[in-house]
Write a protein that holds these residues in place. Structure first.
Motif, mmCIF file in Angstrom:
data_model
loop_
_atom_site.group_PDB
_atom_site.id
_atom_site.type_symbol
_atom_site.label_atom_id
_atom_site.label_comp_id
_atom_site.label_asym_id
_atom_site.label_seq_id
_atom_site.Cartn_x
_atom_site.Cartn_y
_atom_site.Cartn_z
ATOM 1 N N GLU A 1 106.564 50.063 -93.618
ATOM 2 C CA GLU A 1 107.680 49.312 -94.171
ATOM 3 C C GLU A 1 108.278 48.410 -93.096
ATOM 4 O OE1 GLU A 1 110.423 52.194 -95.575
ATOM 5 O OE2 GLU A 1 109.133 52.889 -97.218
ATOM 6 N N PHE A 2 108.969 47.380 -93.554
ATOM 7 C CA PHE A 2 109.640 46.484 -92.624
ATOM 8 C C PHE A 2 110.875 47.196 -92.060
ATOM 9 C CE2 PHE A 2 112.550 43.112 -91.424
ATOM 10 C CZ PHE A 2 111.725 42.266 -90.705
ATOM 11 N N ILE A 3 110.934 47.316 -90.721
ATOM 12 C CA ILE A 3 112.038 48.050 -90.089
ATOM 13 C C ILE A 3 112.787 47.195 -89.064
ATOM 14 C CG2 ILE A 3 111.010 50.330 -90.428
ATOM 15 C CD1 ILE A 3 109.962 50.208 -87.575
ATOM 16 N N GLY A 4 112.514 45.914 -89.056
ATOM 17 C CA GLY A 4 113.241 45.023 -88.152
ATOM 18 C C GLY A 4 112.907 45.285 -86.693
ATOM 19 N N PHE A 5 113.939 45.374 -85.875
ATOM 20 C CA PHE A 5 113.759 45.551 -84.428
ATOM 21 C C PHE A 5 113.732 47.025 -84.016
ATOM 22 C CE2 PHE A 5 115.347 41.232 -84.742
ATOM 23 C CZ PHE A 5 114.563 40.570 -83.806
ATOM 24 N N GLN A 6 113.473 47.930 -84.955
ATOM 25 C CA GLN A 6 113.504 49.359 -84.639
ATOM 26 C C GLN A 6 112.467 49.746 -83.583
ATOM 27 O OE1 GLN A 6 115.823 51.419 -85.770
ATOM 28 N NE2 GLN A 6 114.976 53.054 -84.479
ATOM 29 N N ASN A 7 111.259 49.167 -83.665
ATOM 30 C CA ASN A 7 110.225 49.475 -82.658
ATOM 31 C C ASN A 7 110.680 49.080 -81.260
ATOM 32 O OD1 ASN A 7 108.223 50.574 -84.364
ATOM 33 N ND2 ASN A 7 107.590 48.524 -85.010
ATOM 34 N N TYR A 8 111.306 47.922 -81.149
ATOM 35 C CA TYR A 8 111.782 47.446 -79.851
ATOM 36 C C TYR A 8 112.931 48.318 -79.333
ATOM 37 C CZ TYR A 8 109.006 43.293 -80.887
ATOM 38 O OH TYR A 8 107.973 42.436 -81.187
ATOM 39 N N LYS A 9 113.782 48.793 -80.234
ATOM 40 C CA LYS A 9 114.884 49.677 -79.835
ATOM 41 C C LYS A 9 114.344 51.013 -79.332
ATOM 42 C CE LYS A 9 118.285 47.716 -83.043
ATOM 43 N NZ LYS A 9 119.111 47.962 -84.252
ATOM 44 N N GLU A 10 113.326 51.536 -80.014
ATOM 45 C CA GLU A 10 112.730 52.805 -79.581
ATOM 46 C C GLU A 10 112.067 52.674 -78.214
ATOM 47 O OE1 GLU A 10 110.116 54.535 -82.434
ATOM 48 O OE2 GLU A 10 111.592 54.465 -84.069
ATOM 49 N N LEU A 11 111.472 51.526 -77.946
ATOM 50 C CA LEU A 11 110.841 51.305 -76.642
ATOM 51 C C LEU A 11 111.864 51.382 -75.519
ATOM 52 C CD1 LEU A 11 108.341 48.384 -77.429
ATOM 53 C CD2 LEU A 11 107.748 50.669 -76.622
ATOM 54 N N MET A 12 113.085 50.930 -75.778
ATOM 55 C CA MET A 12 114.121 50.955 -74.746
ATOM 56 C C MET A 12 114.557 52.388 -74.411
ATOM 57 S SD MET A 12 114.463 47.831 -73.913
ATOM 58 C CE MET A 12 112.700 47.660 -74.279
ATOM 59 N N ASN A 13 114.208 53.347 -75.267
ATOM 60 C CA ASN A 13 114.543 54.758 -75.024
ATOM 61 C C ASN A 13 113.309 55.603 -74.707
ATOM 62 O OD1 ASN A 13 117.354 54.388 -75.626
ATOM 63 N ND2 ASN A 13 116.835 54.375 -77.817
ATOM 64 N N ASP A 14 112.183 54.934 -74.504
ATOM 65 C CA ASP A 14 110.917 55.618 -74.236
ATOM 66 C C ASP A 14 110.684 55.678 -72.723
ATOM 67 O OD1 ASP A 14 108.316 56.529 -74.040
ATOM 68 O OD2 ASP A 14 107.562 55.293 -75.688
ATOM 69 N N GLN A 15 110.790 56.882 -72.150
ATOM 70 C CA GLN A 15 110.646 57.038 -70.700
ATOM 71 C C GLN A 15 109.231 56.708 -70.229
ATOM 72 O OE1 GLN A 15 113.194 57.613 -68.608
ATOM 73 N NE2 GLN A 15 114.492 57.523 -70.444
ATOM 74 N N LEU A 16 108.233 57.079 -71.022
ATOM 75 C CA LEU A 16 106.855 56.797 -70.628
ATOM 76 C C LEU A 16 106.579 55.293 -70.664
ATOM 77 C CD1 LEU A 16 104.223 57.998 -69.694
ATOM 78 C CD2 LEU A 16 103.570 58.374 -72.084
ATOM 79 N N PHE A 17 107.254 54.574 -71.541
ATOM 80 C CA PHE A 17 107.147 53.118 -71.585
ATOM 81 C C PHE A 17 107.587 52.507 -70.254
ATOM 82 C CE2 PHE A 17 109.606 49.162 -72.394
ATOM 83 C CZ PHE A 17 108.568 48.321 -72.756
ATOM 84 N N PHE A 18 108.719 52.961 -69.738
ATOM 85 C CA PHE A 18 109.210 52.434 -68.466
ATOM 86 C C PHE A 18 108.363 52.926 -67.286
ATOM 87 C CE2 PHE A 18 113.016 51.923 -71.110
ATOM 88 C CZ PHE A 18 113.343 50.618 -70.811
#
Length: 306
Positions: free
Chosen positions: A60-77
């Motif tokens: 489903e279309f969730i807008g910027f939710q993926n980008y927001k989750e990335l900002m809280n993803d420790q492994l991403f950083f």
């Protein structure tokens, strides 16, 4: 006469149309391939980055939710840190060592073609084979590197098994395969006219002055090319660390690079929307760095005759 002129003009227009049509027909396979395999996936990935698409389900279309989750993803950083660490050290070292090797391989001595071949051979070895080779060489128990260090009284580190030494080990492995860049530097050195060196010798210039006032400045266009390609390649580092760690990024995720984590999200966890968001962040970062390098090139890249 007027009718003959009109007929001639029509014939020329007809020939021009035929040439244009033939040109488009010859270019059609490439244009279709560009649209189907580049433009279309690009547009679709933008859309997917705003959805919860998971390959198995449309999402489903969730807008910027993926980008927001990335900002809280420790492994991403953590993956960003590992990738930036690699790029900061590998790119300058590859340029310095590549230029130095090219200058050595440009000397006019007997058997130079053999030496050039030896330094180029590692680039022909697949990354998987390189990973297996270096896993054996850097083995802390029976590896040749630690065995040599023991002979001179130095206790070698755990290398790939150490969080502190894993990334330096990977940088060293990557430097082993810079033969392709060395060939490009050699081509650049061969393009520098001997007249510059002859004039410098007449003025009594030393080797140091000739190197830093003639060779390096006139080699900057080649350095510029390898800098751009090196930065792009460093941020897309994947095969070597993935093979070394069997995709696990161990120890303690010290070898989890950005593209590895992107791949895991897309094809292991089937979070394709999340992975698409990561891909677009990477695209923007690489684009900004490339633009910055191009902008700065006006200050330090020198072309012959200018």
């Amino acid at each position: 006469m007027r009718q003959l002129a009109n007929n001639g003009n029509k014939k020329r227009r007809g020939n021009q149309v035929n040439k244009e049509t033939s040109g488009w027909l010859f270019a059609a396979p490439w244009i279709i391939g560009l649209l189907l395999f580049y433009i279309l996936p690009l547009v679709v990935s933008i859309y997917f980055s705003f959805t919860s698409y998971s390959i198995l389900q449309p999402g489903e279309f969730i807008g910027f939710q993926n980008y927001k989750e990335l900002m809280n993803d420790q492994l991403f950083f953590k993956s960003i840190y590992n990738t930036v660490y690699f790029a900061i050290f590998f790119v300058p070292l590859s340029i310095i060592s590549g230029v130095a090797l090219a200058m050595l391989l440009n000397l006019k001595i007997k058997g130079m073609t053999v030496y050039r071949t030896i330094f180029f051979l590692p680039t022909l070895v697949p990354h998987v084979a390189i990973a297996v080779l270096w896993m054996w060489l850097l083995n802390p128990g029976f590896g040749l590197v630690n065995g040599f260090l023991d002979m001179i009284g130095i206790s070698g580190p755990a290398w790939l098994g150490s969080e502190e030494w894993s990334k330096p080990s990977l940088i060293f492995m990557s430097l082993w395969g810079i033969g392709q860049a060395v060939v490009i530097y050699l081509a650049g050195l061969g393009d520098i006219s001997d007249e510059y060196y002859e004039a410098a010798e007449v003025d009594g210039a030393s080797w140091f002055r000739k190197t830093f006032h003639i060779t390096i400045p006139l080699l900057t266009p080649v350095i510029f090319f390898n800098l751009v390609m090196g930065v792009i390649g460093a941020f897309q580092q994947f095969t070597l660390p993935y093979t070394l760690t069997q995709g696990q990024g161990k120890p303690a995720n010290s070898l989890t690079f950005y593209v590895m984590y992107l791949y895991d999200n897309g094809f292991k966890y089937f979070k394709m929307g999340y992975a698409s968001a990561m891909a677009w962040i990477l695209f923007v970062v690489i684009m900004l760095l490339t633009v910055l390098i191009f902008w700065s090139s006006k200050r330090w890249v020198h072309y012959q005759g200018k």
